[in-house]
Scaffold this motif. Structure first.
Motif, PDB file in Angstrom:
ATOM      1  N   THR A 169      57.232  33.610  50.008  1.00 52.51           N
ATOM      2  CA  THR A 169      57.023  34.646  48.983  1.00 52.51           C
ATOM      3  C   THR A 169      55.531  34.824  48.729  1.00 52.51           C
ATOM      4  OG1 THR A 169      58.906  33.627  47.977  1.00 52.51           O
ATOM      5  CG2 THR A 169      57.914  35.409  46.757  1.00 52.51           C
ATOM      6  N   ALA A 170      55.243  35.635  47.824  1.00 56.39           N
ATOM      7  CA  ALA A 170      53.917  35.872  47.269  1.00 56.39           C
ATOM      8  C   ALA A 170      52.959  36.632  48.166  1.00 56.39           C
ATOM      9  CB  ALA A 170      53.327  34.623  46.702  1.00 56.39           C
ATOM     10  N   PRO A 171      51.931  35.990  48.774  1.00 56.35           N
ATOM     11  CA  PRO A 171      50.802  36.817  49.134  1.00 56.35           C
ATOM     12  C   PRO A 171      51.176  38.067  49.926  1.00 56.35           C
ATOM     13  CG  PRO A 171      50.503  34.562  49.890  1.00 56.35           C
ATOM     14  CD  PRO A 171      51.844  34.649  49.275  1.00 56.35           C
ATOM     15  N   GLY A 172      50.823  39.175  49.352  1.00 58.44           N
ATOM     16  CA  GLY A 172      51.017  40.426  50.057  1.00 58.44           C
ATOM     17  C   GLY A 172      49.794  40.642  50.926  1.00 58.44           C
ATOM     18  N   PRO A 173      49.689  41.806  51.553  1.00 59.86           N
ATOM     19  CA  PRO A 173      48.500  42.081  52.344  1.00 59.86           C
ATOM     20  C   PRO A 173      47.272  42.076  51.438  1.00 59.86           C
ATOM     21  CG  PRO A 173      49.921  44.016  52.146  1.00 59.86           C
ATOM     22  CD  PRO A 173      50.634  42.884  51.515  1.00 59.86           C
ATOM     23  N   TRP A 221      39.899  27.576  37.936  1.00 58.35           N
ATOM     24  CA  TRP A 221      39.538  28.312  39.155  1.00 58.35           C
ATOM     25  C   TRP A 221      40.621  28.191  40.208  1.00 58.35           C
ATOM     26  CZ3 TRP A 221      36.339  32.189  39.839  1.00 58.35           C
ATOM     27  CH2 TRP A 221      35.389  32.415  38.847  1.00 58.35           C
ATOM     28  N   ASP A 222      41.308  27.061  40.223  1.00 60.21           N
ATOM     29  CA  ASP A 222      42.451  26.937  41.146  1.00 60.21           C
ATOM     30  C   ASP A 222      43.531  27.940  40.760  1.00 60.21           C
ATOM     31  OD1 ASP A 222      41.175  24.967  42.494  1.00 60.21           O
ATOM     32  OD2 ASP A 222      42.293  23.306  41.596  1.00 60.21           O
ATOM     33  N   GLN A 223      43.753  28.058  39.436  1.00 61.40           N
ATOM     34  CA  GLN A 223      44.788  28.991  38.988  1.00 61.40           C
ATOM     35  C   GLN A 223      44.394  30.439  39.296  1.00 61.40           C
ATOM     36  OE1 GLN A 223      45.922  28.658  34.870  1.00 61.40           O
ATOM     37  NE2 GLN A 223      47.747  29.889  35.146  1.00 61.40           N
ATOM     38  N   LEU A 224      43.108  30.763  39.097  1.00 63.97           N
ATOM     39  CA  LEU A 224      42.661  32.137  39.393  1.00 63.97           C
ATOM     40  C   LEU A 224      42.827  32.442  40.877  1.00 63.97           C
ATOM     41  CD1 LEU A 224      39.474  32.670  37.190  1.00 63.97           C
ATOM     42  CD2 LEU A 224      41.865  33.152  36.691  1.00 63.97           C
ATOM     43  N   THR A 225      42.500  31.458  41.713  1.00 63.49           N
ATOM     44  CA  THR A 225      42.648  31.658  43.156  1.00 63.49           C
ATOM     45  C   THR A 225      44.120  31.888  43.506  1.00 63.49           C
ATOM     46  OG1 THR A 225      40.736  30.251  43.514  1.00 63.49           O
ATOM     47  CG2 THR A 225      42.145  30.636  45.416  1.00 63.49           C
ATOM     48  N   ARG A 226      44.992  31.098  42.870  1.00 64.39           N
ATOM     49  CA  ARG A 226      46.431  31.263  43.135  1.00 64.39           C
ATOM     50  C   ARG A 226      46.911  32.653  42.683  1.00 64.39           C
ATOM     51  NH1 ARG A 226      50.702  30.864  40.285  1.00 64.39           N
ATOM     52  NH2 ARG A 226      49.726  29.955  38.462  1.00 64.39           N
ATOM     53  N   ARG A 263      47.267  39.578  42.335  1.00 68.21           N
ATOM     54  CA  ARG A 263      46.722  40.149  41.087  1.00 68.21           C
ATOM     55  C   ARG A 263      45.282  40.588  41.314  1.00 68.21           C
ATOM     56  NH1 ARG A 263      50.409  37.294  37.670  1.00 68.21           N
ATOM     57  NH2 ARG A 263      51.860  36.421  39.190  1.00 68.21           N
ATOM     58  N   ALA A 264      44.867  41.570  40.549  1.00 64.34           N
ATOM     59  CA  ALA A 264      43.454  41.979  40.511  1.00 64.34           C
ATOM     60  C   ALA A 264      42.856  41.325  39.268  1.00 64.34           C
ATOM     61  CB  ALA A 264      43.344  43.493  40.424  1.00 64.34           C
ATOM     62  N   ILE A 265      41.785  40.560  39.443  1.00 65.66           N
ATOM     63  CA  ILE A 265      41.241  39.763  38.336  1.00 65.66           C
ATOM     64  C   ILE A 265      39.778  40.126  38.110  1.00 65.66           C
ATOM     65  CG2 ILE A 265      40.757  37.409  37.551  1.00 65.66           C
ATOM     66  CD1 ILE A 265      43.054  36.509  39.460  1.00 65.66           C
ATOM     67  N   VAL A 266      39.420  40.316  36.844  1.00 68.16           N
ATOM     68  CA  VAL A 266      38.016  40.509  36.487  1.00 68.16           C
ATOM     69  C   VAL A 266      37.651  39.400  35.505  1.00 68.16           C
ATOM     70  CG1 VAL A 266      36.280  42.064  35.520  1.00 68.16           C
ATOM     71  CG2 VAL A 266      38.268  43.016  36.721  1.00 68.16           C
ATOM     72  N   VAL A 267      36.628  38.625  35.842  1.00 70.85           N
ATOM     73  CA  VAL A 267      36.264  37.507  34.971  1.00 70.85           C
ATOM     74  C   VAL A 267      34.791  37.597  34.592  1.00 70.85           C
ATOM     75  CG1 VAL A 267      36.039  36.004  37.023  1.00 70.85           C
ATOM     76  CG2 VAL A 267      36.227  34.972  34.780  1.00 70.85           C
ATOM     77  N   VAL A 268      34.544  37.618  33.281  1.00 75.23           N
ATOM     78  CA  VAL A 268      33.164  37.576  32.791  1.00 75.23           C
ATOM     79  C   VAL A 268      32.715  36.124  32.840  1.00 75.23           C
ATOM     80  CG1 VAL A 268      31.710  37.786  30.743  1.00 75.23           C
ATOM     81  CG2 VAL A 268      33.362  39.578  31.285  1.00 75.23           C
ATOM     82  N   ARG A 288      33.694  31.836  44.908  1.00 80.31           N
ATOM     83  CA  ARG A 288      35.153  31.953  44.852  1.00 80.31           C
ATOM     84  C   ARG A 288      35.598  33.359  44.452  1.00 80.31           C
ATOM     85  NH1 ARG A 288      37.717  26.326  42.821  1.00 80.31           N
ATOM     86  NH2 ARG A 288      39.554  27.396  43.581  1.00 80.31           N
ATOM     87  N   VAL A 289      34.646  34.284  44.313  1.00 82.19           N
ATOM     88  CA  VAL A 289      35.032  35.642  43.934  1.00 82.19           C
ATOM     89  C   VAL A 289      34.744  36.608  45.085  1.00 82.19           C
ATOM     90  CG1 VAL A 289      34.491  35.094  41.520  1.00 82.19           C
ATOM     91  CG2 VAL A 289      32.832  36.374  42.894  1.00 82.19           C
TER      92      VAL A 289
END
Ligand code: ATP
Length: 272
Positions: A62-66, A231-236, A242-247, A256-257
């Motif tokens: 499951t999970a990672p799409g293109p 950061w592990d969770q953001l990577t997951r 997901r699209a993530i924006v982190v200040v 890692r971004v």
């Protein structure tokens, strides 16, 4: 934790990992049958709900799409003034599904303002923001209710997103565990430490599985271990599409971004 509790936690872990519908029902039913017929402690039979859910996700692929996927957030030509002060001038950012963008820059250069504009909480004077999908937002401060328990926060946020009580509670606890926090303890939010309150904020923002996740310095007060977990969770989450924006002020994680938007005035004009 008895078998029912283990199964509920397992279902919540699957939900967190975007295994839903018939597949999740089938997997949970199989585990329940196995436990009923074979007996024994579910922790000895399957291990932790998290580890077993991770193994299931791996086996069913499951999970990672293109990656990267479709555009989820498009902010174009954002300009914002407060009185005579021009805080943002023509800032732009495009983030696709499966990408993390970092927003950096000196104190007061408009990072939080930019994120609040992306979240639809503040109107720009010029420019526009398009968000495609469900939005999650973790503010820099506040966001928790002093006289509610963590579980009650999860249920409240879940209710707003159409997530059932039990599932919201379990999903919240599962997300908190990934940050190294046991949210089951019955402690009112006002008695939580600053770092733990921020974990509650962060957990709430991810609870409804947002397509676009906006995080305003989400690690404030985190100890080193929690910071690594974050950061592990953001990577997951990124790998789940997901699209993530982190200040962030901490530039040591920029490897890692996928992109960096520097809002320091000399750099404004945006890039994506
Ligand atoms: N509601 C407001 N009214 C007036 N000025 C504001 C308002 N919100 C923010 N500002 C001003 O806009 C500027 C940018 O603030 P913002 O919080 O976006 O910066 P930031 O880059 O996130 O700062 P920091 O790195 O310190 O968190 C600051 O000078 C701030 O004082």
């Amino acid at each position: 934790m008895n078998a029912d509790d283990w199964l509920r936690a397992f279902a919540a872990e699957l939900y967190q990992r975007r295994v839903g519908g018939d597949t999740a029902r089938h997997v949970v039913a199989e585990a329940a049958t196995h436990l009923r017929e074979g007996g024994g402690d579910p922790w000895l039979v399957f291990g932790s709900p998290q580890a077993y859910a991770a193994a299931i996700v791996e086996s069913i692929g499951t999970a990672p799409g293109p990656r990267p996927g479709p555009v989820r957030l498009h902010a174009r030509g954002i300009t914002k003034r407060y009185g005579r002060q021009v805080v943002l001038r023509d800032a732009s950012l495009t983030v696709r599904a499966g990408q993390i963008a970092a927003v950096v820059g000196a104190n007061g250069c408009g990072k939080s303002t930019f994120l609040r504009i992306c979240a639809g909480l503040v109107s720009p004077d010029a420019g526009e923001v398009t968000v495609s999908g469900r939005l999650g937002y973790c503010p820099q401060q506040g966001g928790t209710a002093d006289f509610l328990l963590p579980d009650e926060h999860f249920v409240l946020v879940g209710a707003g997103q159409g997530v059932a009580r039990g599932l919201a509670r379990q999903a919240g606890r599962a997300a908190a565990r990934q940050l190294g926090w046991d949210a089951e303890n019955a402690v009112l939010a006002r008695h939580l430490s600053g770092g733990t309150r921020q974990k509650l904020n962060l957990t709430m923002s991810t609870l409804a599985q947002p397509d676009v996740l906006l995080l305003d310095e989400p690690y404030q007060g985190f100890d080193q271990g929690s910071y690594v977990n974050l950061w592990d969770q953001l990577t997951r989450l990124r790998d789940e599409g997901r699209a993530i924006v982190v200040v962030t002020h901490l530039l040591n994680q920029l490897d890692r971004v996928d992109m960096v938007l520097d809002l320091t005035p000399a750099h404004q004009g945006g890039r994506s």
